[in-house]
Design a protein around this motif. Structure first.
Motif, mmCIF file in Angstrom:
data_model
loop_
_atom_site.group_PDB
_atom_site.id
_atom_site.type_symbol
_atom_site.label_atom_id
_atom_site.label_comp_id
_atom_site.label_asym_id
_atom_site.label_seq_id
_atom_site.Cartn_x
_atom_site.Cartn_y
_atom_site.Cartn_z
ATOM 1 N N ALA A 1 0.825 -1.207 0.000
ATOM 2 C CA ALA A 1 0.000 0.000 0.000
ATOM 3 C C ALA A 1 0.861 1.260 0.000
ATOM 4 N N ARG A 2 1.954 1.228 0.744
ATOM 5 C CA ARG A 2 2.850 2.386 0.786
ATOM 6 C C ARG A 2 3.503 2.614 -0.575
ATOM 7 N N GLU A 3 3.859 1.522 -1.250
ATOM 8 C CA GLU A 3 4.447 1.648 -2.590
ATOM 9 C C GLU A 3 3.465 2.334 -3.541
ATOM 10 N N LEU A 4 2.183 1.980 -3.436
ATOM 11 C CA LEU A 4 1.168 2.608 -4.280
ATOM 12 C C LEU A 4 1.033 4.099 -3.960
ATOM 13 N N PHE A 5 1.060 4.428 -2.688
ATOM 14 C CA PHE A 5 0.931 5.822 -2.266
ATOM 15 C C PHE A 5 2.121 6.645 -2.770
ATOM 16 N N GLU A 6 3.310 6.091 -2.611
ATOM 17 C CA GLU A 6 4.515 6.783 -3.097
ATOM 18 C C GLU A 6 4.500 6.873 -4.624
ATOM 19 N N GLY A 7 3.960 5.814 -5.273
ATOM 20 C CA GLY A 7 3.866 5.829 -6.736
ATOM 21 C C GLY A 7 2.953 6.932 -7.234
ATOM 22 N N GLU A 8 1.823 7.140 -6.539
ATOM 23 C CA GLU A 8 0.922 8.222 -6.923
ATOM 24 C C GLU A 8 1.621 9.577 -6.811
ATOM 25 N N ALA A 9 2.385 9.763 -5.727
ATOM 26 C CA ALA A 9 3.105 11.028 -5.542
ATOM 27 C C ALA A 9 4.098 11.263 -6.677
ATOM 28 N N LYS A 10 4.819 10.197 -7.060
ATOM 29 C CA LYS A 10 5.823 10.332 -8.128
ATOM 30 C C LYS A 10 5.157 10.662 -9.459
ATOM 31 N N ILE A 11 4.020 10.006 -9.743
ATOM 32 C CA ILE A 11 3.316 10.268 -11.004
ATOM 33 C C ILE A 11 2.812 11.706 -11.058
ATOM 34 N N LEU A 12 2.189 12.168 -9.975
ATOM 35 C CA LEU A 12 1.704 13.557 -9.948
ATOM 36 C C LEU A 12 2.859 14.543 -10.077
ATOM 37 N N HIS A 13 3.988 14.205 -9.497
ATOM 38 C CA HIS A 13 5.168 15.074 -9.605
ATOM 39 C C HIS A 13 5.641 15.178 -11.050
ATOM 40 N N ASP A 14 5.548 14.055 -11.779
ATOM 41 C CA ASP A 14 6.072 14.022 -13.149
ATOM 42 C C ASP A 14 5.096 14.595 -14.174
ATOM 43 N N LEU A 15 3.804 14.683 -13.817
ATOM 44 C CA LEU A 15 2.801 15.167 -14.754
ATOM 45 C C LEU A 15 2.471 16.632 -14.487
ATOM 46 N N ALA A 16 2.183 17.351 -15.551
ATOM 47 C CA ALA A 16 1.783 18.760 -15.411
ATOM 48 C C ALA A 16 0.698 19.047 -16.447
ATOM 49 N N HIS A 17 -0.535 18.990 -16.011
ATOM 50 C CA HIS A 17 -1.668 19.201 -16.912
ATOM 51 C C HIS A 17 -2.768 19.910 -16.147
ATOM 52 N N ASP A 18 -3.456 20.830 -16.810
ATOM 53 C CA ASP A 18 -4.500 21.615 -16.152
ATOM 54 C C ASP A 18 -5.641 20.764 -15.611
ATOM 55 N N GLN A 19 -5.813 19.552 -16.145
ATOM 56 C CA GLN A 19 -6.928 18.705 -15.725
ATOM 57 C C GLN A 19 -6.480 17.539 -14.841
ATOM 58 N N ILE A 20 -5.311 17.692 -14.243
ATOM 59 C CA ILE A 20 -4.797 16.741 -13.257
ATOM 60 C C ILE A 20 -4.375 17.563 -12.041
ATOM 61 N N PRO A 21 -4.752 17.165 -10.819
ATOM 62 C CA PRO A 21 -4.374 17.947 -9.644
ATOM 63 C C PRO A 21 -2.860 18.183 -9.584
ATOM 64 N N LYS A 22 -2.479 19.396 -9.301
ATOM 65 C CA LYS A 22 -1.069 19.771 -9.282
ATOM 66 C C LYS A 22 -0.385 19.272 -8.019
ATOM 67 N N PHE A 23 0.772 18.636 -8.201
ATOM 68 C CA PHE A 23 1.589 18.167 -7.084
ATOM 69 C C PHE A 23 2.178 19.355 -6.345
ATOM 70 N N ARG A 24 2.151 19.310 -5.007
ATOM 71 C CA ARG A 24 2.732 20.393 -4.201
ATOM 72 C C ARG A 24 3.860 19.915 -3.293
ATOM 73 N N ALA A 25 3.642 18.776 -2.620
ATOM 74 C CA ALA A 25 4.685 18.306 -1.696
ATOM 75 C C ALA A 25 4.432 16.841 -1.345
ATOM 76 N N PHE A 26 5.518 16.185 -0.894
ATOM 77 C CA PHE A 26 5.447 14.814 -0.413
ATOM 78 C C PHE A 26 6.446 14.697 0.724
#
Length: 472
Positions: free
Chosen positions: A61-86
């Motif tokens: 479960a932690r791997e999935l949570f960290e994976g979501e953070a990494k994906i959001l960090h790598d993506l930048a699109h107006d229709q995807i929530p913007k990554f701020r911190a982890f």
């Protein structure tokens, strides 16, 4: 699951907690104010798995949570929530992202909201570029559903959320919501491989559900979808698009979001594009004449009606009977197979049933449609074919009882699945509790309707044992 953070608390010396706005099986989401950015509102996701998780489950479960953070960090699109911190603080793990003010399409649907055709086309036009962007980065979302699409309050384009089970192309997948997952995604025997077309399948199924209000398991079946296309008077363009997005075989689907977008039409992308679409059901007049031809025992050859000789017609009727009986027996065998029996026998609790839901529900739904088709074919055999007609009357009542039982079992399984999801989502409101109780009461009523002489009585008894003691 750890205790929630009190309102007013400051974490990371930056984010002031305003309260819990969402909760899932692996944690909770807080609304927070960013004190370093003029109290800008943001969403703080806390990793907080259930206390009964064993170490291996927590690790995954932690791997999935960290994976979501990494994906959001790598993506930048107006229709995807913007990554701020982890970050991790006081042995708690947090992901901070933009806070989206609005409601998910699942919430809107529960309020009675349904799309009209023009809105469905526009929703596709708005979401396909996001999927194209995600797929261009070799990422598959793997959990697209109405619950993971937000309609913002300010009339902006929809937002795609929850990349918690997203992953790179070609890797072993984890099923998000099995109700919307593509067939290859639910195929655990093949480690659930999925592709860009798997996301397109889930998006197409979400659109179907939002247009009709029908259950996703029903909308997956093409024969049922054909009825819905007519019932809701879908236009040809939307029908063809959805049918291709929802093809069982991933090879038969659109292979990219761009391909779907190209079929939407110039009014949705600002320039003329010629699209060649193959295949045709035929006009209503053609279909009527074909039906009359079948009824009269004639075939159409080169535009001429040709009478079928009596011997051939008798053989044709017998073939319909034999093939229909074979299909019915195959359907019943599928629903009663040993794999399903073991999955039910191994399920002692509602949570066990959740894990087996995809496999059991898929088989029951497929068997239900197969048996329904066999009964439909048997009912077409005319009474004037006395010998065959009498054989039909001998087998039909049992098949109809089994069809009713299968339908009740499928409905009950889905009610259990949705009610258990609600119970495990976190703190329940009184409305949620009433809804869960009503679901389990309905399950009891459904199972009591299954006759004692049905082939599925044992399955109903086992499902009843699992569901007869809801924990609220």
């Amino acid at each position: 699951m750890s205790d929630k953070i009190p309102e007013g608390s400051l974490i990371y010396n930056r984010y002031q907690i305003q309260g819990v706005v969402g909760q899932g099986g692996l944690g909770r989401i807080y609304l927070a104010l960013d004190k370093t950015s003029f109290d800008e509102r943001c969403a703080v996701k806390e990793f907080a798995p259930p206390e009964d998780y064993h170490p291996e489950q927590i690790k995954k479960a932690r791997e999935l949570f960290e994976g979501e953070a990494k994906i959001l960090h790598d993506l930048a699109h107006d229709q995807i929530p913007k990554f701020r911190a982890f970050f991790e603080e006081a042995e708690r793990l947090f992901l901070v992202q933009d806070f989206i003010e609005g409601k998910t399409y699942k919430e809107l649907q529960k309020e009675g909201y349904l799309l009209v055709e023009k809105e469905a086309m526009q929703l596709l036009a708005d979401l396909l570029p996001v999927l194209d962007y995600v797929h261009e980065h070799n990422i598959i979302h793997r959990d697209i559903s109405p619950a993971n699409i937000i309609k913002p309050n300010r009339g902006e384009k929809p937002i795609l959320i929850d990349f918690g089970v997203a992953g790179k192309l070609g890797g072993e997948t984890i099923v998000g919501n099995p109700l919307y997952a593509a067939p290859e995604h639910r195929d655990f025997s093949d480690r659930g491989n999925c592709f860009p077309s798997s996301d397109l399948y889930a998006l197409g199924l979400s659109i179907m559900v939002l247009l009709t209000g029908e259950r996703p398991m029903k909308c997956r079946e093409r024969s049922y979808r054909l009825e819905l296309y007519q019932k809701y008077k879908f236009g040809d363009r939307l029908t063809k698009i959805l049918d291709k997005m929802l093809a069982e075989d991933p090879i038969q689907r659109y292979q990219s979001a761009q391909k779907v977008f190209g079929d939407l039409g110039p009014e949705y992308y600002g320039r003329l594009q010629t699209t060649v679409v193959g295949g045709r059901l035929g006009t209503s007049k053609e279909l009527i004449w074909k039906a009359i031809a079948i009824f009269l025992g004639v075939v159409v050859i080169g535009g001429l009606l040709v009478v079928v000789p009596p011997q051939l017609e008798e053989r044709r009727i017998n073939n319909i009977f034999n093939s229909s009986v074979k299909e019915a027996r195959t359907a019943i065998a599928l629903a009663l197979n040993k794999k399903i029996e073991r999955a039910l026998q191994d399920s002692e609790t509602l949570m066990d049933l959740q894990n087996a839901y995809g496999e059991i529900g898929e088989n029951w739904q497929k068997a239900e449609k197969q048996l329904e088709n066999a009964i439909e074919q048997l009912n077409k055999i005319p009474q004037k074919r006395a010998e065959v007609y009498l054989k039909v009357q001998k087998v039909l009542p049992a098949y109809e009882r089994d069809l009713q039982a299968l339908s009740l079992l499928s409905d009950s399984l889905e009610l259990c699945y949705n009610a258990t999801n609600t119970m495990t989502a976190g703190k329940l409101s009184e409305e949620d509790r009433q809804e869960v109780r009503a679901s389990f009461l309905q399950v009891g009523e459904n199972l009591n309707q299954i006759p004692s002489d049905s082939s599925f009585r044992d399955r109903a008894d086992k499902l009843g044992q699992i569901c007869n003691k809801p924990p609220i």
